[in-house]
Design a protein around this motif. Structure first.
Motif, PDB file in Angstrom:
ATOM      1  N   PHE A   1      -9.110   6.740  -1.947  1.00  0.00           N
ATOM      2  CA  PHE A   1      -8.796   5.447  -1.322  1.00  0.00           C
ATOM      3  C   PHE A   1     -10.047   4.569  -1.205  1.00  0.00           C
ATOM      4  O   PHE A   1     -11.126   5.051  -0.866  1.00  0.00           O
ATOM      5  CB  PHE A   1      -8.204   5.680   0.069  1.00  0.00           C
ATOM      6  CG  PHE A   1      -7.850   4.414   0.787  1.00  0.00           C
ATOM      7  CD1 PHE A   1      -6.644   3.777   0.535  1.00  0.00           C
ATOM      8  CD2 PHE A   1      -8.727   3.845   1.703  1.00  0.00           C
ATOM      9  CE1 PHE A   1      -6.318   2.597   1.195  1.00  0.00           C
ATOM     10  CE2 PHE A   1      -8.405   2.667   2.368  1.00  0.00           C
ATOM     11  CZ  PHE A   1      -7.193   2.053   2.112  1.00  0.00           C
TER      12      PHE A   1
ATOM     13  N   HIS B   1       0.445   1.482   6.912  1.00  0.00           N
ATOM     14  CA  HIS B   1       0.460   1.958   5.522  1.00  0.00           C
ATOM     15  C   HIS B   1      -0.967   2.058   4.972  1.00  0.00           C
ATOM     16  O   HIS B   1      -1.295   2.991   4.243  1.00  0.00           O
ATOM     17  CB  HIS B   1       1.282   1.019   4.638  1.00  0.00           C
ATOM     18  CG  HIS B   1       2.729   0.964   5.015  1.00  0.00           C
ATOM     19  ND1 HIS B   1       3.497   2.089   5.200  1.00  0.00           N
ATOM     20  CD2 HIS B   1       3.540  -0.091   5.246  1.00  0.00           C
ATOM     21  CE1 HIS B   1       4.725   1.721   5.527  1.00  0.00           C
ATOM     22  NE2 HIS B   1       4.778   0.432   5.566  1.00  0.00           N
TER      23      HIS B   1
ATOM     24  N   VAL C   1      -6.018   4.991  -4.560  1.00  0.00           N
ATOM     25  CA  VAL C   1      -5.504   3.615  -4.557  1.00  0.00           C
ATOM     26  C   VAL C   1      -6.616   2.694  -4.067  1.00  0.00           C
ATOM     27  O   VAL C   1      -7.330   3.047  -3.123  1.00  0.00           O
ATOM     28  CB  VAL C   1      -4.285   3.509  -3.600  1.00  0.00           C
ATOM     29  CG1 VAL C   1      -3.953   2.067  -3.267  1.00  0.00           C
ATOM     30  CG2 VAL C   1      -3.068   4.209  -4.190  1.00  0.00           C
TER      31      VAL C   1
ATOM     32  N   ALA D   1      -2.712   5.542   3.893  1.00  0.00           N
ATOM     33  CA  ALA D   1      -3.316   5.716   2.557  1.00  0.00           C
ATOM     34  C   ALA D   1      -4.766   6.163   2.697  1.00  0.00           C
ATOM     35  O   ALA D   1      -5.248   7.004   1.935  1.00  0.00           O
ATOM     36  CB  ALA D   1      -3.222   4.409   1.775  1.00  0.00           C
TER      37      ALA D   1
ATOM     38  N   THR E   1       0.832   3.984  -2.949  1.00  0.00           N
ATOM     39  CA  THR E   1       0.552   5.390  -2.626  1.00  0.00           C
ATOM     40  C   THR E   1       1.598   6.289  -3.272  1.00  0.00           C
ATOM     41  O   THR E   1       1.279   7.288  -3.917  1.00  0.00           O
ATOM     42  CB  THR E   1       0.550   5.595  -1.093  1.00  0.00           C
ATOM     43  OG1 THR E   1      -0.456   4.775  -0.529  1.00  0.00           O
ATOM     44  CG2 THR E   1       0.292   7.043  -0.723  1.00  0.00           C
TER      45      THR E   1
ATOM     46  N   VAL F   1      -5.716   8.859  -0.926  1.00  0.00           N
ATOM     47  CA  VAL F   1      -5.012   8.795  -2.212  1.00  0.00           C
ATOM     48  C   VAL F   1      -5.737   7.796  -3.118  1.00  0.00           C
ATOM     49  O   VAL F   1      -6.413   6.882  -2.647  1.00  0.00           O
ATOM     50  CB  VAL F   1      -3.539   8.404  -1.960  1.00  0.00           C
ATOM     51  CG1 VAL F   1      -3.418   6.968  -1.499  1.00  0.00           C
ATOM     52  CG2 VAL F   1      -2.678   8.657  -3.163  1.00  0.00           C
TER      53      VAL F   1
ATOM     54  N   ALA G   1       0.840  -1.213   0.000  1.00  0.00           N
ATOM     55  CA  ALA G   1       0.000   0.000   0.000  1.00  0.00           C
ATOM     56  C   ALA G   1       0.869   1.255   0.000  1.00  0.00           C
ATOM     57  O   ALA G   1       0.539   2.246  -0.667  1.00  0.00           O
ATOM     58  CB  ALA G   1      -0.922   0.001   1.219  1.00  0.00           C
TER      59      ALA G   1
END
Ligand code: SF4
Length: 446
Positions: free
Chosen positions: A192, A105, A116, A109, A74, A114, A70
């Motif tokens: 996210f 992590h 992801v 994130a 990121t 972010v 992760a």
């Protein structure tokens, strides 16, 4: 739409493993989400989950360290930003083991929101390493490391991430129709998202723990694990978001923009400054890095010092380049500066004073005793600037003499410093004889 999952060479998993079902759902979700394949990056973690790389031969795949997928994703997303209107969409494949090893992590994130998507393959144990319990193993569940049953309650990943401001969290069993749909929604979200797939590892969770498909269903219906979409929030606007038109992190502060015409470089250049810890060696190099960036140059900084910040040596390696810096290692530096004995010893130890790696220009404080074979310019750096500003004065003088960028970039870098530090930097600048007015008619160099 063309499938991304390629199983023509079979699947590498044990018979009955839940992973193939999760990958089927992922394939469905990637197609349904409509992300262009060249903007998808699968980032896999260690474990059986990492075998997925080879199953998606037409996509970018990156195999990460255990628990770090992760964090890597990121960084990739923030660095890659957009290609036209297309953001990079990293999809992280991680097990319950990697999720708990790298829990912070995931949390970070989620905090950053972010862009992801994390797909957690939760089969309740570490599969590849031998069936050990993870942070998501249910209380009382038998594993190879908890033969009498897991002593601790499982983390509820959804609640942990919700506490970190997670924008989207969903949970589904694999196989199930919902899993692909929930995952597609997470992938479409420009921020996210985390989807937890509950699945079976017949080799360990079934054989040691006695888990079955029916048991998984009971766990979610009777065991209190909520299913479906558990968090759904609007993406946050903010300076960390990349890939959807929002601005990059502000480096220079409000109202100050980089000026690419200030660059004077035709090739990458490197400077090493070495001195005594506590004498602002690294912040001197950082000022030059920010000034270089303000002149539109690629800039990287590598620093080194002993564990403590106030004793021993301090070294900073600066690279400036007309292009993005792809390699941050030190070649043969253009300039090496030593302001104190501790720094001179470091330059000698790194072979930068004499021999094939010797810097092209070496500047030492006049009080130092460099080796006789080194071609060194001695200067009253400490006398002129004082010990605490010797590195800064020397960097300002050397970079200005080299003419790597228009000196107006120094003022931009000074503005990026906390206000309380600006006056003293300007004083050092004046003592170094650097004028921040436009330098007319300077030739390109480097
Ligand atoms: S060990 Fe478990 S998780 Fe790994 S492939 Fe076999 S069944 Fe799947």
């Amino acid at each position: 739409m063309t499938a991304y999952l390629d199983t023509t060479n079979g699947q590498p998993y044990c018979k009955g493993c839940g992973h193939p079902h999760v990958l089927d759902a992922l394939d469905h979700a990637l197609q349904a989400a409509g992300v262009p394949p060249h903007r998808i990056a699968l980032v896999t973690d260690i474990g059986c989950v990492g075998l997925a790389d080879a199953q998606f031969p037409t996509l970018h795949t990156v195999h990460s360290l255990h628990g770090r997928a992760a964090a890597l994703a990121t960084g990739m997303q923030l660095a890659a930003g957009t290609d036209g209107d297309e953001p990079l969409k990293p999809v992280v494949l991680v097990g319950d083991g990697g999720s708990t090893i790298g829990l912070l992590h995931l949390v970070h994130a989620a905090q950053l929101d972010v862009d992801v998507t994390v797909l957690v393959h939760n089969n309740l144990i570490y599969g590849m390493t031998g069936g050990q319990h993870s942070g998501l193993t249910p209380h009382g569940f038998r594993t190879t490391t908890t033969p009498d049953g897991c002593l601790t309650p499982p983390l509820d990943l959804g609640r942990v991430l919700a506490g970190a401001g997670c924008g989207y969290f969903a949970r589904a069993r694999a196989p199930s129709n919902e899993l692909g749909e929930l995952l597609a929604e997470g992938i479409r979200r420009p921020g996210f998202a985390c989807v937890e797939a509950l699945e079976l590892c017949p080799t360990f969770a079934a054989r040691i723990g006695g888990m079955t498909g029916k048991g998984l269903r009971e766990m979610t219906s009777e065991g209190g694990l909520a299913m479906g979409v558990l968090e759904r929030r609007e993406p946050r606007a903010g300076p960390v978001r990349r890939g959807n038109g929002d601005p990059a992190p502000a480096l220079f502060g409000a109202g100050i923009a980089p000026e690419p015409t200030w660059s004077r470089l035709q090739r990458p250049v490197q400077l090493v400054v070495a001195g005594r810890a506590g004498e602002r060696v690294q912040s001197a190099a950082k000022l030059a890095a920010v000034a270089g960036a303000a002149a539109g140059l690629g800039a990287t900084l590598r620093t080194d010092n002993p564990v403590t910040q106030g004793r021993g040596f301090s070294v900073a390696e600066l690279t400036l380049s007309p292009e993005a810096v792809r390699y941050t290692g030190l070649d043969r530096p253009d300039i090496a500066i030593a302001t104190a004995p501790e720094g001179l010893a470091q330059l000698a130890q790194r072979g930068l004073l004499a021999g094939p790696l010797a810097a092209h220009r070496i500047v030492c404080d006049e009080s130092l005793e460099p080796p006789a074979e080194a071609h060194v310019e001695r200067a009253p750096l400490r006398k002129r600037h004082g010990g605490a500003a010797a590195a800064l004065g020397a960097v300002l003088e050397a970079v200005d003499a080299a003419g790597w960028f228009d000196p107006r970039a120094w003022e931009v870098a000074i503005q990026a410093r906390p206000e309380a530090q600006r006056a003293s930097v300007r004083r050092t600048l004046a003592k170094a004889g650097v004028s921040v007015r436009a330098a007319r008619g300077r030739r390109s160099c480097g």
